[in-house]
Design an enzyme around this catalytic site. Structure first.
Site, PDB file in Angstrom:
ATOM      1  N   LYS A   1      -3.150  17.023  -6.145  1.00 34.19           N
ATOM      2  CA  LYS A   1      -3.526  18.390  -6.532  1.00 34.19           C
ATOM      3  C   LYS A   1      -4.435  18.378  -7.754  1.00 34.19           C
ATOM      4  O   LYS A   1      -5.470  19.027  -7.778  1.00 34.19           O
ATOM      5  CB  LYS A   1      -2.277  19.237  -6.866  1.00 34.19           C
ATOM      6  CG  LYS A   1      -1.277  19.373  -5.760  1.00 34.19           C
ATOM      7  CD  LYS A   1      -0.093  20.231  -6.171  1.00 34.19           C
ATOM      8  CE  LYS A   1       0.776  19.648  -7.257  1.00 34.19           C
ATOM      9  NZ  LYS A   1       1.492  18.426  -6.896  1.00 34.19           N
TER      10      LYS A   1
ATOM     11  N   ARG B   1      12.097  14.665  -8.014  1.00 38.33           N
ATOM     12  CA  ARG B   1      10.976  15.608  -7.800  1.00 38.33           C
ATOM     13  C   ARG B   1      10.674  15.770  -6.310  1.00 38.33           C
ATOM     14  O   ARG B   1      10.420  16.884  -5.845  1.00 38.33           O
ATOM     15  CB  ARG B   1       9.730  15.110  -8.539  1.00 38.33           C
ATOM     16  CG  ARG B   1       9.841  15.271 -10.046  1.00 38.33           C
ATOM     17  CD  ARG B   1       8.893  14.342 -10.780  1.00 38.33           C
ATOM     18  NE  ARG B   1       7.499  14.670 -10.555  1.00 38.33           N
ATOM     19  CZ  ARG B   1       6.500  13.790 -10.694  1.00 38.33           C
ATOM     20  NH1 ARG B   1       6.749  12.535 -11.037  1.00 38.33           N
ATOM     21  NH2 ARG B   1       5.267  14.178 -10.499  1.00 38.33           N
TER      22      ARG B   1
ATOM     23  N   ARG C   1       3.343   8.947 -17.214  1.00 38.03           N
ATOM     24  CA  ARG C   1       4.133  10.154 -17.438  1.00 38.03           C
ATOM     25  C   ARG C   1       5.628   9.827 -17.379  1.00 38.03           C
ATOM     26  O   ARG C   1       6.056   9.010 -16.568  1.00 38.03           O
ATOM     27  CB  ARG C   1       3.789  11.216 -16.376  1.00 38.03           C
ATOM     28  CG  ARG C   1       2.667  12.128 -16.820  1.00 38.03           C
ATOM     29  CD  ARG C   1       2.146  13.033 -15.743  1.00 38.03           C
ATOM     30  NE  ARG C   1       3.134  13.726 -14.941  1.00 38.03           N
ATOM     31  CZ  ARG C   1       2.829  14.610 -13.988  1.00 38.03           C
ATOM     32  NH1 ARG C   1       1.572  14.916 -13.759  1.00 38.03           N
ATOM     33  NH2 ARG C   1       3.770  15.189 -13.275  1.00 38.03           N
TER      34      ARG C   1
ATOM     35  N   ARG D   1       0.487   5.664 -11.340  1.00 34.63           N
ATOM     36  CA  ARG D   1      -0.463   6.579 -12.007  1.00 34.63           C
ATOM     37  C   ARG D   1      -0.533   6.335 -13.512  1.00 34.63           C
ATOM     38  O   ARG D   1       0.478   6.114 -14.176  1.00 34.63           O
ATOM     39  CB  ARG D   1      -0.037   8.037 -11.769  1.00 34.63           C
ATOM     40  CG  ARG D   1      -0.873   9.013 -12.588  1.00 34.63           C
ATOM     41  CD  ARG D   1      -0.696  10.429 -12.163  1.00 34.63           C
ATOM     42  NE  ARG D   1       0.684  10.864 -12.194  1.00 34.63           N
ATOM     43  CZ  ARG D   1       1.103  12.025 -11.708  1.00 34.63           C
ATOM     44  NH1 ARG D   1       0.238  12.854 -11.161  1.00 34.63           N
ATOM     45  NH2 ARG D   1       2.369  12.346 -11.770  1.00 34.63           N
TER      46      ARG D   1
ATOM     47  N   ARG E   1       5.371  27.707  -7.366  1.00 35.77           N
ATOM     48  CA  ARG E   1       6.223  26.657  -6.810  1.00 35.77           C
ATOM     49  C   ARG E   1       7.493  27.227  -6.222  1.00 35.77           C
ATOM     50  O   ARG E   1       8.269  26.490  -5.620  1.00 35.77           O
ATOM     51  CB  ARG E   1       6.624  25.733  -7.947  1.00 35.77           C
ATOM     52  CG  ARG E   1       6.030  24.354  -7.889  1.00 35.77           C
ATOM     53  CD  ARG E   1       6.533  23.634  -9.105  1.00 35.77           C
ATOM     54  NE  ARG E   1       6.311  22.253  -9.129  1.00 35.77           N
ATOM     55  CZ  ARG E   1       5.234  21.674  -9.658  1.00 35.77           C
ATOM     56  NH1 ARG E   1       4.243  22.398 -10.106  1.00 35.77           N
ATOM     57  NH2 ARG E   1       5.156  20.383  -9.707  1.00 35.77           N
TER      58      ARG E   1
HETATM   59  P1  AP5 Z   1      -2.592  13.534  -8.881  1.00 40.62           P
HETATM   60  O1  AP5 Z   1      -3.895  14.178  -8.625  1.00 40.62           O
HETATM   61  O2  AP5 Z   1      -2.154  13.342 -10.287  1.00 40.62           O
HETATM   62  O3  AP5 Z   1      -1.432  14.269  -8.028  1.00 40.62           O
HETATM   63  P2  AP5 Z   1      -0.689  15.662  -8.263  1.00 40.62           P
HETATM   64  O4  AP5 Z   1      -0.502  16.287  -6.929  1.00 40.62           O
HETATM   65  O5  AP5 Z   1      -1.395  16.458  -9.307  1.00 40.62           O
HETATM   66  O6  AP5 Z   1       0.706  15.133  -8.746  1.00 40.62           O
HETATM   67  P3  AP5 Z   1       1.649  15.641  -9.950  1.00 40.62           P
HETATM   68  O7  AP5 Z   1       2.638  14.529 -10.202  1.00 40.62           O
HETATM   69  O8  AP5 Z   1       0.851  16.133 -11.102  1.00 40.62           O
HETATM   70  O9  AP5 Z   1       2.383  16.830  -9.280  1.00 40.62           O
HETATM   71  P4  AP5 Z   1       3.669  17.508  -9.780  1.00 40.62           P
HETATM   72  O10 AP5 Z   1       3.653  18.733  -8.980  1.00 40.62           O
HETATM   73  O11 AP5 Z   1       4.891  16.685  -9.653  1.00 40.62           O
HETATM   74  O12 AP5 Z   1       3.462  17.611 -11.360  1.00 40.62           O
HETATM   75  P5  AP5 Z   1       3.019  18.801 -12.318  1.00 40.62           P
HETATM   76  O13 AP5 Z   1       2.289  18.204 -13.446  1.00 40.62           O
HETATM   77  O14 AP5 Z   1       2.389  19.890 -11.532  1.00 40.62           O
HETATM   78  O15 AP5 Z   1      -2.607  12.108  -8.132  1.00 40.62           O
HETATM   79  C1  AP5 Z   1      -1.498  11.211  -8.243  1.00 40.62           C
HETATM   80  C2  AP5 Z   1      -2.011   9.748  -8.288  1.00 40.62           C
HETATM   81  O16 AP5 Z   1      -2.633   9.442  -7.044  1.00 40.62           O
HETATM   82  C3  AP5 Z   1      -3.071   9.471  -9.374  1.00 40.62           C
HETATM   83  O17 AP5 Z   1      -2.892   8.173  -9.878  1.00 40.62           O
HETATM   84  C4  AP5 Z   1      -4.405   9.574  -8.610  1.00 40.62           C
HETATM   85  O18 AP5 Z   1      -5.414   8.771  -9.209  1.00 40.62           O
HETATM   86  C5  AP5 Z   1      -3.990   9.036  -7.243  1.00 40.62           C
HETATM   87  N1  AP5 Z   1      -4.766   9.641  -6.146  1.00 40.62           N
HETATM   88  C6  AP5 Z   1      -5.139  10.942  -6.007  1.00 40.62           C
HETATM   89  N2  AP5 Z   1      -5.825  11.120  -4.850  1.00 40.62           N
HETATM   90  C7  AP5 Z   1      -5.843   9.901  -4.238  1.00 40.62           C
HETATM   91  C8  AP5 Z   1      -6.392   9.427  -3.000  1.00 40.62           C
HETATM   92  N3  AP5 Z   1      -7.058  10.244  -2.140  1.00 40.62           N
HETATM   93  N4  AP5 Z   1      -6.223   8.119  -2.681  1.00 40.62           N
HETATM   94  C9  AP5 Z   1      -5.552   7.287  -3.538  1.00 40.62           C
HETATM   95  N5  AP5 Z   1      -5.019   7.663  -4.717  1.00 40.62           N
HETATM   96  C10 AP5 Z   1      -5.167   8.960  -5.058  1.00 40.62           C
HETATM   97  O19 AP5 Z   1       4.429  19.319 -12.832  1.00 40.62           O
HETATM   98  C11 AP5 Z   1       5.226  18.496 -13.654  1.00 40.62           C
HETATM   99  C12 AP5 Z   1       6.514  19.211 -13.999  1.00 40.62           C
HETATM  100  O20 AP5 Z   1       6.224  20.428 -14.721  1.00 40.62           O
HETATM  101  C13 AP5 Z   1       7.366  19.684 -12.820  1.00 40.62           C
HETATM  102  O21 AP5 Z   1       8.210  18.657 -12.337  1.00 40.62           O
HETATM  103  C14 AP5 Z   1       8.154  20.835 -13.466  1.00 40.62           C
HETATM  104  O22 AP5 Z   1       9.191  20.343 -14.290  1.00 40.62           O
HETATM  105  C15 AP5 Z   1       7.114  21.472 -14.357  1.00 40.62           C
HETATM  106  N6  AP5 Z   1       6.333  22.520 -13.663  1.00 40.62           N
HETATM  107  C16 AP5 Z   1       4.999  22.517 -13.417  1.00 40.62           C
HETATM  108  N7  AP5 Z   1       4.641  23.638 -12.750  1.00 40.62           N
HETATM  109  C17 AP5 Z   1       5.777  24.353 -12.567  1.00 40.62           C
HETATM  110  C18 AP5 Z   1       6.060  25.596 -11.923  1.00 40.62           C
HETATM  111  N8  AP5 Z   1       5.094  26.316 -11.323  1.00 40.62           N
HETATM  112  N9  AP5 Z   1       7.353  26.031 -11.918  1.00 40.62           N
HETATM  113  C19 AP5 Z   1       8.335  25.327 -12.513  1.00 40.62           C
HETATM  114  N10 AP5 Z   1       8.135  24.138 -13.141  1.00 40.62           N
HETATM  115  C20 AP5 Z   1       6.864  23.656 -13.170  1.00 40.62           C
HETATM  116 MG    MG Z   2      -0.899  17.141 -11.258  1.00 42.15          MG
END
Ligand code: AP5
Ligand code: MG
Length: 213
Positions: free
Chosen positions: A13, A171, A160, A127, A88
Site C-alpha cells: 500500500k 497483524r 519496524r 522490510r 480499516r
Molecule cells: P509496503 O509498501 O511497506 O506495504 P504496506 O502495505 O504499506 O504494509 P504495512 O506494513 O505498512 O501495512 P500495515 O497496514 O500493517 O501498516 P500501517 O503502517 O498502515 O511494502 C512492504 C515491503 O514489501 C517493503 O519492503 C517493500 O519494499 C516490499 N514490496 C512492496 N511492493 C513489492 C513488490 N511488488 N514486490 C516485492 N516487494 C515489494 O499500520 C501500522 C499500525 O498502525 C497498525 O498495525 C495499527 O496499529 C495502526 N494503524 C494504522 N492505521 C490504522 C487505522 N486506520 N485504524 C487503526 N489502527 C491503525
Molecule cells: Mg504501509
C-alpha cells in the site's frame, strides 16, 4: 482524485501510494506513518498509540478518525488524496463516507491490493524503512546500495517494531477478521477495485493505474 488503498500488511500500500502521489499530484495520507511520527515526537497521542501498534493491534477508531479528519481539512487535500491504511474498520469507513458526503466530494475508488500470505510474510520480515524520508527497501527483494543507508537521502534504515515474526502473525490474523466486512461495505458502493499485488512494483502500479482509468 480521491482514492483509498486497502490491503493486508505488506501488500505494498505504502509503496504504491507513494507512486500514485507522484503520478496524480495529490498527497498520500498514511495513518500508520502519522501514528509512527506522533510516537517519534513523544506526543500524548503517540504514547497512547504505542502499546497498540507495538503489539500489532488496531489503534481505537476515535483516535485515528480524529487524525484523518484534521489531515483532510488541510489545503493540499482540496484536489484529492490517497488514503493508505484508512479506513480499516466499518465505523471508520462510515465516518469517512459521511465526512466526504458533507463536502460533496465522494471517493472515486477503493483499490484492494491482493497478495498471498506467504509473500506478505516474506516482504514484512525483510522490510527496511528510512527514518528520515520513509522510503522502503527490502533486505533481499530491494536492497539499498549501501547497507543500512537510504539510497534517496542517506539516512539510517530501521526495521519496524511490528515487523517481528510474532507481531506479523497478529497483524495478519487481525486483517483477516476486519477486512471481510470492510470489503463488503465497499463492494456494495461499487467502488471496490481488486488488484493483484504480486509481480514487480511497476507491474502492480500499471494494474492500479488501469483500475483507476
Ligand atoms: P509496503 O509498501 O511497506 O506495504 P504496506 O502495505 O504499506 O504494509 P504495512 O506494513 O505498512 O501495512 P500495515 O497496514 O500493517 O501498516 P500501517 O503502517 O498502515 O511494502 C512492504 C515491503 O514489501 C517493503 O519492503 C517493500 O519494499 C516490499 N514490496 C512492496 N511492493 C513489492 C513488490 N511488488 N514486490 C516485492 N516487494 C515489494 O499500520 C501500522 C499500525 O498502525 C497498525 O498495525 C495499527 O496499529 C495502526 N494503524 C494504522 N492505521 C490504522 C487505522 N486506520 N485504524 C487503526 N489502527 C491503525
Ligand atoms: Mg504501509
Amino acid at each position: 482524485m480521491r482514492v483509498v488503498m486497502m490491503g493486508p500488511p505488506g501488500a505494498g500500500k505504502g509503496t504504491q501510494a507513494r507512486l500514485l502521489q507522484d503520478a496524480l499530484g495529490v498527497p498520500q495520507i498514511s495513518t500508520g506513518d502519522m501514528l509512527r511520527e506522533a510516537q517519534h515526537n513523544g506526543s500524548t497521542l503517540g504514547q497512547a498509540a504505542r502499546r497498540y501498534m507495538g503489539a500489532g493491534e488496531l489503534v481505537p477508531d476515535e483516535v485515528v478518525i480524529g487524525l484523518v479528519e484534521e489531515r483532510l481539512a488541510a489545503a493540499d487535500c482540496a484536489k484529492g488524496f490517497i488514503l493508505d491504511g484508512f479506513p480499516r474498520t466499518v465505523p471508520q469507513a462510515r465516518t469517512l463516507h459521511d465526512l466526504l458526503a458533507a463536502r460533496q466530494s465522494p471517493l472515486n475508488a477503493v483499490v484492494a491490493v491482493e497478495v498471498p500470505e506467504s509473500e506478505l510474510i516474506r516482504r514484512l520480515s525483510g522490510r527496511l524503512v528510512c527514518r528520515l524520508c520513509g522510503a522502503m527497501f527490502h533486505r533481499e527483494l530491494n536492497p539499498p546500495m549501501a547497507a543500512g543507508r537510504c539510497d534517496r537521502c542517506g539516512d539510517e534504515l530501521y526495521q519496524r517494531e511490528d515487523d517481528q515474526a510474532d507481531r506479523i502473525a497478529v497483524r495478519l490474523a487481525l486483517y483477516a477478521r476486519e477486512m471481510a466486512p470492510l470489503e463488503a461495505f465497499y463492494r456494495a458502493t461499487g467502488l471496490l477495485r481488486p488488484v493483484p499485488g504480486t509481480g514487480t512494483r511497476d507491474d502492480v502500479f500499471g494494474r492500479i493505474r488501469a483500475s483507476l482509468a
